[in-house]
Design an enzyme around this catalytic site. Structure first.
Site: not given
Length: 532
Positions: A263, A281
């Site tokens: 990420e 997220h």
């Protein structure tokens, strides 16, 4: 001079107001966490660092932070902080374990609906002027079986919400007791049974060595055809390449993924698959959750910087300044006793008894129990701390008992930890010698005198000739150096144990060879944090 705190990620303005209210100077630079070099250049100016997930608190950054005293993570996960490096430098790392539980649980439930009814794809199609009513044939969730992997704070909220939606919930969690499962209204099962029965599977466990890749090709093969998988917990729990193949083959009918192996995820093989819902997220991304964690982390950091109080620390016990010097080595002892049992126990823990004998009975036993529970739970839940460990144990229905007694042996004081599961009872005792280091003095009722090493191997066997030679020969064959060796037995020809002190982690291939011998009953590699 007032303490200075840097806020390097996007936190609610509430956090800034709280710091100022406590008389702390605040530097709010919410995008600085993305600029590693600039952050590195100025970090030595601050006493505190307040972050979310974008800032990476690496060993390099910690070494440059010559004045830093505390790192506060607004959220649960602290995998973006090098905790051992922070501990070595005496920097406290705090988190906010319970501020965003409801929000994350609700996002998982939303993902279940979105995947079941193909809502994102249907929305895009309709916005494009199509009317593909027959294309989007979803499934009901009513009456379906939801498998919850990890039934702690967030997982239990998901379970209760799902039960309210008339789903049947099965749960796998090594620390979930039968009593707690009954209170929640879930059916406690082993992992393979969950895979076999669940129509939907949702993950709510931290990323540890035991949980990494828990959903992989082998696990998916055990699942129902047409299963749907939700991950709003941590990237790395799901092997993404294996999930992609299962989605393309139809083995997995759909997936809802909020977290990724890497990420920010700007490219990923899961993207653009028609049966996958992806979000960036967002598990903790609600106004309420942001306010909660911002308020909590600012209050905790302020209390520490102004008053010296420690709350929700990952690497520091919550104890007063007065008792710290005497209690600190026994805190470490309690942690390693718990860590020993936690690493050798696979079954759900039902009962924990902590005995304080002699001088330890007069100490802050609450802190010592919390330390033992943290060590016990940490192999499964890596970010547990002395504050959250008792809560986690209670949530899982673990029965906790404490015994204090006068000196009963040769030691001035010692701690004995006994853990009961459905299968067996394990016990270990230890004390602290004059050097301030913890030592094991009894395992399985067998007396011994053993220091605690970073890398160890624990074996059990029957007391027969040749065990020492066998262990030495196999280790030597594979170049595994034994730094030290401790043995114990309960009687001649009875049960025996061995503790090997190693220079490095015990290799898996050597472990399998050792287990394959007829002489060794069990062998378990152990790891302990031996930093001061």
């Amino acid at each position: 001079m007032a303490p200075r705190v840097l806020v390097s990620d996007k936190l609610s303005p509430t956090a800034v107001d709280i710091f100022k209210h406590h008389g702390i100077e605040v530097d709010y630079q919410p995008d600085l966490g993305k600029d590693k070099e600039k952050l590195l250049a100025i970090i030595d100016q601050y006493d505190g660092l307040a972050i979310r997930s974008a800032t990476k608190v690496t060993e390099k950054l910690i070494n440059a932070a010559t004045n830093l005293k505390v790192v506060g993570r607004a959220g649960i996960g602290v995998d973006n902080v090098d905790i051992p490096a922070a501990s070595r430098r005496g920097i406290i790392v705090m988190n906010t374990p319970f501020g965003n539980s409801i929000t994350t649980a609700e996002h998982a439930i939303a993902m279940i609906f979105a995947v079941a009814r193909q809502i994102p794809e249907a929305n895009a199609s309709t916005h494009n002027g199509k009317w593909e009513k027959n294309r989007f044939m979803g499934v009901e969730i009513t009456g379906k079986t939801l498998g919850v992997i990890g039934c702690g704070n967030i997982g239990s909220v998901v379970a209760m919400r799902a039960i309210g939606l008339k789903m049947h919930v099965v749960a796998f969690d090594p620390f979930l007791s039968q009593q707690r499962a009954e209170e929640l209204g879930v059916e406690k099962v082993e992992l393979d049974e969950l895979f076999a029965r669940a129509d939907f599977i949702t993950l709510h466990t931290p990323l540890t060595d035991k949980t990494r890749g828990i959903i992989n090709a082998a696990a998916i093969a055990k699942m129902k055809d047409g299963v749907r998988i939700i991950n709003c917990a941590r990237g790395g729990l799901v092997v993404e390449a294996d999930l992609v193949e299962a989605l393309k083959s139809g083995k997995v009918a759909g997936a809802g993924i909020d977290v990724f192996e890497n990420e920010p995820a700007t490219e990923n093989p899961l993207f653009n698959l028609p049966n996958v819902v992806c979000t960036p997220h967002l598990g903790a991304s609600t106004t309420e959750a942001q306010e909660n964690v911002a308020l909590q982390v600012a209050e905790q950091m302020s209390d520490y910087l102004i008053k010296g109080a420690v709350t929700n620390a990952i690497n520091m016990p919550s104890i007063s300044a007065e008792e710290a010097p005497r209690l600190k080595p026994f805190i470490k002892l309690a942690e390693v006793l718990g860590a020993f049992v936690g690493q050798v126990t696979e079954e759900a823990i039902r009962e924990v008894e902590v005995v304080f004998d002699g001088s330890t009975a007069a100490m802050n036993t609450r802190a010592l129990i919390s330390a033992a529970l943290a060590g016990l739970i940490r192999p499964q839940v890596s970010d547990v701390n002395m504050v959250s460990a008792p809560i986690m144990a209670k949530e899982r229905g673990v029965i906790l008992s404490e015994v204090k007694r006068d000196k009963s042996g040769v030691f001035d004081g010692y701690i004995k930890l006994t853990v009961k599961t459905s299968a067996k009872t394990r016990s270990i005792a230890g004390t602290v010698f004059s050097d301030g280091k913890p030592r094991f003095i009894q395992i399985k009722g067998i007396n011994l005198d053993a220091e605690v090493g970073e890398h160890m191997l624990y074996t059990t066997n029957y007391d027969t000739p040749g065990i020492i030679g066998l262990l030495g020969t196999i280790c030597a064959k594979h170049g595994v150096n034994i730094a030290n060796f401790q043995l114990g037995r309960n009687r001649p020809g009875g049960d025996a144990i061995a503790l090997l002190y190693l220079d490095a982690p015990f290799p898996e291939n050597v472990l399998q060879e050792l287990k394959a011998t007829d002489s060794i009953i069990s062998a378990k590699p152990l790891h302990f944090d031996v930093s001061a």
